[in-house]
Scaffold this motif. Sequence first.
Motif, mmCIF file in Angstrom:
data_model
loop_
_atom_site.group_PDB
_atom_site.id
_atom_site.type_symbol
_atom_site.label_atom_id
_atom_site.label_comp_id
_atom_site.label_asym_id
_atom_site.label_seq_id
_atom_site.Cartn_x
_atom_site.Cartn_y
_atom_site.Cartn_z
ATOM 1 N N ASN A 1 6.007 0.512 15.018
ATOM 2 C CA ASN A 1 5.505 -0.832 15.326
ATOM 3 C C ASN A 1 6.279 -1.822 14.454
ATOM 4 O O ASN A 1 6.368 -1.629 13.235
ATOM 5 C CB ASN A 1 4.004 -0.924 15.034
ATOM 6 N N HIS B 1 7.652 2.484 8.657
ATOM 7 C CA HIS B 1 7.138 3.849 8.807
ATOM 8 C C HIS B 1 7.200 4.266 10.260
ATOM 9 O O HIS B 1 7.108 3.430 11.157
ATOM 10 C CB HIS B 1 5.698 3.955 8.274
ATOM 11 N N HIS C 1 -1.736 12.917 13.596
ATOM 12 C CA HIS C 1 -1.199 11.551 13.427
ATOM 13 C C HIS C 1 -0.733 11.425 11.982
ATOM 14 O O HIS C 1 -1.553 11.333 11.064
ATOM 15 C CB HIS C 1 -2.269 10.509 13.758
ATOM 16 N N ILE D 1 2.559 11.354 5.275
ATOM 17 C CA ILE D 1 1.119 11.429 4.975
ATOM 18 C C ILE D 1 0.320 11.429 6.278
ATOM 19 O O ILE D 1 0.801 10.959 7.310
ATOM 20 C CB ILE D 1 0.657 10.242 4.092
ATOM 21 N N ARG D 2 -0.908 11.954 6.203
ATOM 22 C CA ARG D 2 -1.812 11.844 7.346
ATOM 23 C C ARG D 2 -2.350 10.426 7.421
ATOM 24 O O ARG D 2 -2.724 9.842 6.391
ATOM 25 C CB ARG D 2 -2.984 12.823 7.193
ATOM 26 N N ASP D 3 -2.386 9.877 8.650
ATOM 27 C CA ASP D 3 -2.947 8.538 8.843
ATOM 28 C C ASP D 3 -4.451 8.583 8.573
ATOM 29 O O ASP D 3 -5.147 9.501 8.977
ATOM 30 C CB ASP D 3 -2.657 8.052 10.274
ATOM 31 N N ILE D 4 -4.953 7.554 7.873
ATOM 32 C CA ILE D 4 -6.365 7.509 7.488
ATOM 33 C C ILE D 4 -7.263 7.256 8.702
ATOM 34 O O ILE D 4 -8.452 7.581 8.687
ATOM 35 C CB ILE D 4 -6.585 6.418 6.398
ATOM 36 N N ASN D 5 -6.680 6.718 9.769
ATOM 37 C CA ASN D 5 -7.448 6.395 10.982
ATOM 38 C C ASN D 5 -6.708 6.977 12.194
ATOM 39 O O ASN D 5 -6.110 6.250 12.982
ATOM 40 C CB ASN D 5 -7.585 4.865 11.091
ATOM 41 N N LEU E 1 2.392 9.718 9.203
ATOM 42 C CA LEU E 1 3.285 8.577 8.983
ATOM 43 C C LEU E 1 4.468 9.045 8.141
ATOM 44 O O LEU E 1 4.262 9.602 7.060
ATOM 45 C CB LEU E 1 2.540 7.463 8.248
ATOM 46 N N GLY F 1 1.697 -4.689 16.597
ATOM 47 C CA GLY F 1 0.710 -3.808 15.985
ATOM 48 C C GLY F 1 1.014 -3.386 14.571
ATOM 49 O O GLY F 1 0.273 -2.581 14.001
ATOM 50 N N GLN F 2 2.085 -3.919 13.963
ATOM 51 C CA GLN F 2 2.368 -3.527 12.580
ATOM 52 C C GLN F 2 1.350 -4.180 11.652
ATOM 53 O O GLN F 2 1.127 -5.398 11.711
ATOM 54 C CB GLN F 2 3.792 -3.929 12.164
ATOM 55 N N SER F 3 0.712 -3.384 10.813
ATOM 56 C CA SER F 3 -0.279 -3.902 9.868
ATOM 57 C C SER F 3 0.092 -3.613 8.416
ATOM 58 O O SER F 3 -0.399 -4.285 7.512
ATOM 59 C CB SER F 3 -1.666 -3.314 10.160
ATOM 60 N N VAL F 4 0.959 -2.616 8.188
ATOM 61 C CA VAL F 4 1.462 -2.337 6.838
ATOM 62 C C VAL F 4 2.960 -2.627 6.851
ATOM 63 O O VAL F 4 3.716 -1.999 7.620
ATOM 64 C CB VAL F 4 1.191 -0.876 6.412
ATOM 65 N N HIS G 1 5.240 6.435 13.035
ATOM 66 C CA HIS G 1 4.034 7.182 13.423
ATOM 67 C C HIS G 1 4.478 8.386 14.240
ATOM 68 O O HIS G 1 5.290 8.247 15.162
ATOM 69 C CB HIS G 1 3.135 6.339 14.342
ATOM 70 N N LEU H 1 0.828 -1.215 0.000
ATOM 71 C CA LEU H 1 0.000 0.000 0.000
ATOM 72 C C LEU H 1 0.861 1.264 0.000
ATOM 73 O O LEU H 1 0.581 2.208 -0.758
ATOM 74 C CB LEU H 1 -0.906 -0.018 1.241
ATOM 75 N N PHE H 2 1.911 1.283 0.833
ATOM 76 C CA PHE H 2 2.701 2.515 0.922
ATOM 77 C C PHE H 2 3.536 2.736 -0.348
ATOM 78 O O PHE H 2 3.729 3.886 -0.756
ATOM 79 C CB PHE H 2 3.573 2.518 2.179
#
Length: 117
Positions: free
Chosen positions: A90, A103, A40, A30-34, A42, A96-99, A105, A7-8
Amino acid sequence: MSEQDCLFCKIINGNAAADVVYQDNRCVVIRDINPQAPTHVLVIPREHIESLDDASQKDETLLGHLLRISARVANEHGLSDSGGYRAVINTGRGAGQSVFHLHVHVLGGREMTWPPG
Ligand code: 5GP
Ligand code: ZN
């Protein structure tokens, strides 16, 4: 995960949308989408590195750059004056890393608790 599916990498290559607040030849912010705080963002290296665990000695300068830009962007958003901010990487699913593209935060604009959950 390959760079094609990342994604990134898609955001960096302009193949996916994002709210970009800063960019240079080594990273994009970029701004975090959530968002998990009023600010917040990234900080993402242009180079695809899966996680901090995959960074090597040749990446030391890049890692330093990511932290320096984290501080710069935090300052530009007034976070130092509003009580401070947190820079978090993360690393691994259990943390907690999902992508899986390294990066940092940068979170601020509210009181933080410790330890993080
Ligand atoms: P991680 O969980 O890997 O530490 O952080 C990944 C972050 O990317 C999460 O905070 C998540 O909200 C954010 N994120 C996931 N998908 C998107 C997206 O499509 N656009 C943006 N701007 N952020 C995203
Ligand atoms: Zn990537």
